[in-house]
Design a protein around this motif. Structure first.
Motif, PDB file in Angstrom:
ATOM      1  N   GLY A  97       0.762  -1.290  -0.225  1.00 29.25           N
ATOM      2  CA  GLY A  97      -0.062  -0.100  -0.107  1.00 29.25           C
ATOM      3  C   GLY A  97       0.796   1.321  -0.235  1.00 29.25           C
ATOM      4  N   ALA A  98       2.214   1.246   0.669  1.00 28.58           N
ATOM      5  CA  ALA A  98       2.822   2.542   0.862  1.00 28.58           C
ATOM      6  C   ALA A  98       3.577   2.732  -0.618  1.00 28.58           C
ATOM      7  CB  ALA A  98       3.824   2.302   1.849  1.00 28.58           C
ATOM      8  N   LEU A  99       3.948   1.592  -1.311  1.00 30.87           N
ATOM      9  CA  LEU A  99       4.868   2.091  -2.276  1.00 30.87           C
ATOM     10  C   LEU A  99       4.116   1.876  -3.774  1.00 30.87           C
ATOM     11  CD1 LEU A  99       7.921  -0.340  -1.658  1.00 30.87           C
ATOM     12  CD2 LEU A  99       7.823   2.193  -1.060  1.00 30.87           C
ATOM     13  N   ALA A 111       5.155   7.635   2.512  1.00 30.62           N
ATOM     14  CA  ALA A 111       5.225   6.228   2.460  1.00 30.62           C
ATOM     15  C   ALA A 111       5.812   5.856   4.044  1.00 30.62           C
ATOM     16  CB  ALA A 111       6.245   5.988   1.511  1.00 30.62           C
ATOM     17  N   LEU A 112       6.761   6.722   4.350  1.00 29.39           N
ATOM     18  CA  LEU A 112       7.343   6.595   5.782  1.00 29.39           C
ATOM     19  C   LEU A 112       6.398   6.406   6.853  1.00 29.39           C
ATOM     20  CD1 LEU A 112      10.145   5.801   6.988  1.00 29.39           C
ATOM     21  CD2 LEU A 112      10.403   8.090   7.226  1.00 29.39           C
ATOM     22  N   VAL A 113       5.432   7.565   6.729  1.00 32.55           N
ATOM     23  CA  VAL A 113       4.337   7.831   8.004  1.00 32.55           C
ATOM     24  C   VAL A 113       3.296   6.578   7.722  1.00 32.55           C
ATOM     25  CG1 VAL A 113       2.371   9.019   8.345  1.00 32.55           C
ATOM     26  CG2 VAL A 113       4.624  10.375   7.815  1.00 32.55           C
ATOM     27  N   ALA A 114       3.251   5.961   6.375  1.00 33.87           N
ATOM     28  CA  ALA A 114       2.172   4.933   6.411  1.00 33.87           C
ATOM     29  C   ALA A 114       2.621   3.905   7.076  1.00 33.87           C
ATOM     30  CB  ALA A 114       1.886   4.670   4.791  1.00 33.87           C
ATOM     31  N   LEU A 115       4.214   3.565   6.935  1.00 36.19           N
ATOM     32  CA  LEU A 115       4.726   2.222   7.389  1.00 36.19           C
ATOM     33  C   LEU A 115       5.000   2.442   9.044  1.00 36.19           C
ATOM     34  CD1 LEU A 115       7.052   1.854   4.561  1.00 36.19           C
ATOM     35  CD2 LEU A 115       5.276   0.195   5.080  1.00 36.19           C
ATOM     36  N   PHE A 209      11.266   8.164  -6.840  1.00 37.64           N
ATOM     37  CA  PHE A 209      10.599   8.744  -5.287  1.00 37.64           C
ATOM     38  C   PHE A 209      10.953  10.149  -5.381  1.00 37.64           C
ATOM     39  CE2 PHE A 209      12.244   4.288  -4.442  1.00 37.64           C
ATOM     40  CZ  PHE A 209      11.302   3.890  -3.598  1.00 37.64           C
ATOM     41  N   ASN A 210      10.150  10.912  -4.556  1.00 35.73           N
ATOM     42  CA  ASN A 210      10.115  12.263  -4.645  1.00 35.73           C
ATOM     43  C   ASN A 210       9.400  12.824  -3.210  1.00 35.73           C
ATOM     44  OD1 ASN A 210       7.500  11.762  -6.059  1.00 35.73           O
ATOM     45  ND2 ASN A 210       7.366  13.761  -5.418  1.00 35.73           N
ATOM     46  N   TRP A 211       9.769  14.063  -3.075  1.00 33.40           N
ATOM     47  CA  TRP A 211       9.090  14.787  -1.972  1.00 33.40           C
ATOM     48  C   TRP A 211       8.322  15.867  -2.322  1.00 33.40           C
ATOM     49  CZ3 TRP A 211      10.457  19.767  -1.709  1.00 33.40           C
ATOM     50  CH2 TRP A 211      11.892  20.004  -2.337  1.00 33.40           C
ATOM     51  N   GLU A 212       6.960  16.237  -1.723  1.00 34.81           N
ATOM     52  CA  GLU A 212       6.256  17.390  -2.292  1.00 34.81           C
ATOM     53  C   GLU A 212       5.851  18.335  -1.130  1.00 34.81           C
ATOM     54  OE1 GLU A 212       2.811  15.367  -4.052  1.00 34.81           O
ATOM     55  OE2 GLU A 212       3.994  14.551  -5.740  1.00 34.81           O
ATOM     56  N   THR A 213       5.799  19.403  -1.463  1.00 32.67           N
ATOM     57  CA  THR A 213       5.385  20.375  -0.314  1.00 32.67           C
ATOM     58  C   THR A 213       4.705  21.675  -1.035  1.00 32.67           C
ATOM     59  OG1 THR A 213       6.235  21.672   1.750  1.00 32.67           O
ATOM     60  CG2 THR A 213       7.586  21.439  -0.197  1.00 32.67           C
ATOM     61  N   THR A 214       3.910  22.477  -0.177  1.00 35.90           N
ATOM     62  CA  THR A 214       3.504  23.563  -0.564  1.00 35.90           C
ATOM     63  C   THR A 214       4.071  24.760   0.262  1.00 35.90           C
ATOM     64  OG1 THR A 214       1.399  22.646  -1.222  1.00 35.90           O
ATOM     65  CG2 THR A 214       1.453  25.073  -0.771  1.00 35.90           C
ATOM     66  N   LEU A 215       4.309  24.452   1.697  1.00 39.57           N
ATOM     67  CA  LEU A 215       4.749  25.377   2.669  1.00 39.57           C
ATOM     68  C   LEU A 215       6.179  25.228   2.891  1.00 39.57           C
ATOM     69  CD1 LEU A 215       1.533  24.796   5.072  1.00 39.57           C
ATOM     70  CD2 LEU A 215       2.020  26.586   3.185  1.00 39.57           C
ATOM     71  N   CYS A 269      15.111   3.281   7.522  1.00 37.81           N
ATOM     72  CA  CYS A 269      14.243   3.880   8.387  1.00 37.81           C
ATOM     73  C   CYS A 269      13.165   2.864   9.195  1.00 37.81           C
ATOM     74  CB  CYS A 269      13.495   4.996   7.711  1.00 37.81           C
ATOM     75  SG  CYS A 269      14.567   6.348   7.597  1.00 37.81           S
ATOM     76  N   VAL A 270      12.398   2.036   8.330  1.00 39.32           N
ATOM     77  CA  VAL A 270      11.501   1.128   8.665  1.00 39.32           C
ATOM     78  C   VAL A 270      12.397  -0.073   9.480  1.00 39.32           C
ATOM     79  CG1 VAL A 270      10.170  -0.531   8.179  1.00 39.32           C
ATOM     80  CG2 VAL A 270      10.216   1.435   6.659  1.00 39.32           C
ATOM     81  N   ALA A 271      13.410  -0.320   9.301  1.00 40.66           N
ATOM     82  CA  ALA A 271      14.227  -1.518  10.118  1.00 40.66           C
ATOM     83  C   ALA A 271      14.502  -0.903  11.431  1.00 40.66           C
ATOM     84  CB  ALA A 271      15.273  -1.828   9.216  1.00 40.66           C
ATOM     85  N   VAL A 272      15.225   0.258  11.488  1.00 40.65           N
ATOM     86  CA  VAL A 272      15.574   1.023  12.722  1.00 40.65           C
ATOM     87  C   VAL A 272      14.509   1.442  13.450  1.00 40.65           C
ATOM     88  CG1 VAL A 272      17.084   2.867  13.433  1.00 40.65           C
ATOM     89  CG2 VAL A 272      17.794   1.435  11.680  1.00 40.65           C
ATOM     90  N   TYR A 273      13.553   2.504  12.860  1.00 36.31           N
ATOM     91  CA  TYR A 273      12.535   3.088  13.782  1.00 36.31           C
ATOM     92  C   TYR A 273      11.436   2.108  13.955  1.00 36.31           C
ATOM     93  CZ  TYR A 273      15.652   7.031  12.941  1.00 36.31           C
ATOM     94  OH  TYR A 273      16.708   7.642  12.671  1.00 36.31           O
ATOM     95  N   GLY A 274      11.281   0.971  13.193  1.00 37.21           N
ATOM     96  CA  GLY A 274      10.186   0.101  13.379  1.00 37.21           C
ATOM     97  C   GLY A 274      10.431  -1.272  13.993  1.00 37.21           C
ATOM     98  N   LEU A 275      11.433  -2.049  13.327  1.00 35.59           N
ATOM     99  CA  LEU A 275      11.613  -3.214  13.718  1.00 35.59           C
ATOM    100  C   LEU A 275      12.374  -3.362  15.079  1.00 35.59           C
ATOM    101  CD1 LEU A 275      11.593  -6.268  12.886  1.00 35.59           C
ATOM    102  CD2 LEU A 275      13.645  -6.002  11.756  1.00 35.59           C
TER     103      LEU A 275
END
Length: 308
Positions: A97-99, A111-115, A209-215, A269-275
């Protein structure tokens, strides 16, 4: 030597569990005829507590309560395996779902927030639960396991087994840790599934991959990516350099090497901050539960024991 001690703790726990189950049954439906079993316990036991445990074992064997406890223990293990399997599948689904299917660019922060988002909230809730004096606080997956096992219990005697287990663990201060261990184990399997799913689909499909922002400014993303990648970098995971982060605004094409860097950063990030936090929580919970159960002792002031 540690293996022998572990077996002794397990055998002692089973004896106390049977004793608590029998105590609850006698408290609900009256004392059993125990003349023969009490004589055997008095002849073999070296102290009052040991005689209580021996009496409970002999009566449990006669009344087949030991079989009830054994069947319930087997059912609880089956429920736990089912929860672990569901956690694994949920992790794979979260990665998919995230990817996505690779048809569109992946926003790395979303994606990181979703995971990690739900897990982070659940982990913080577990940590904050230690400020609350409750055996069930902070481990809703562990509570779900206990609830499901109670639902599987059929008959009055079968219902005594999970109740006796909960009361015994609660008196020892181990119930919170056991439920926490179950919760951490399910989350651990979820992250194993997520990482396995990410590795599989990132190996089989081409993602951008990309990042998006308005502010926010590009500098904010450069700082955030660098800060989040600091710990994974210690374990060898790739961190995109500042130039790659600035260029990943979705407005320009990036080389395949940049996509590989983003993939490594996301997995790290998923391995270190999740697992890893879940593995740490699982280890601490198992250690604390086992340590508290080493001090098992019969509380002779409980109703049903004082009369004996």
């Amino acid at each position: 030597m540690p293996e022998t001690q572990g077996k002794a703790v397990e055998d002692g726990f089973k004896a106390h569990w049977l004793a608590e189950t029998l105590r609850l049954r006698e408290a609900l439906w009256g004392p059993l005829d125990d003349a023969s079993e009490s004589r055997r316990a008095r002849a073999e036991g070296r102290g009052f507590a040991q005689r209580l445990l021996l009496r409970a074992r002999y009566l449990a064997e006669r009344e087949k309560l030991d079989q009830v406890v054994g069947k319930w223990a087997g059912a609880s293990r089956a429920v736990l395996l089912g929860l672990l399997a569901m956690g694994l599948l949920a992790g794979v689904g979260a990665a998919l779902g995230a990817l996505g299917d690779g048809g569109r660019s992946v926003n790395v922060l979303l994606a990181l927030v979703a995971l990690l988002g739900v897990n982070a909230l659940a982990y913080l809730f577990w940590l904050s639960s230690f400020l609350i004096r409750s055996d069930h606080a902070g481990s809703w997956l562990g509570e779900s396991w206990l609830w499901l096992t109670r639902k599987l219990a059929r008959g009055p005697d079968a219902a005594l087994a999970p109740r006796a287990l909960a009361e015994l663990l609660s008196r020892q201060g181990a119930l919170r840790w056991l439920l926490g261990a179950v919760s951490h184990a399910v989350w651990t399997m979820a992250f194993i599934g997520a990482l396995a799913g990410m590795l599989a689909i990132l190996s089989a499909r081409r993602y951008s991959f990309n990042w998006e922002t308005t502010l926010l400014s590009p500098d904010a993303f450069v700082w955030l990516v660098s800060a989040l990648g600091r710990l994974p970098a210690l374990l060898g995971f790739a961190v995109p350099p500042d130039a790659v982060v600035r260029a990943s605004d979705g407005l320009q094409a990036l080389p395949e090497s940049a996509m590989a860097l983003w993939s490594g950063w996301l997995i790290g990030c998923v391995a270190v901050y999740g697992l890893l936090p879940r593995l740490a929580g699982l280890g601490v919970s198992l250690y604390a539960a086992r340590r508290r159960l080493r001090g098992l002792a019969v509380d002779t002031t409980l109703p049903g024991y004082a009369e004996l």
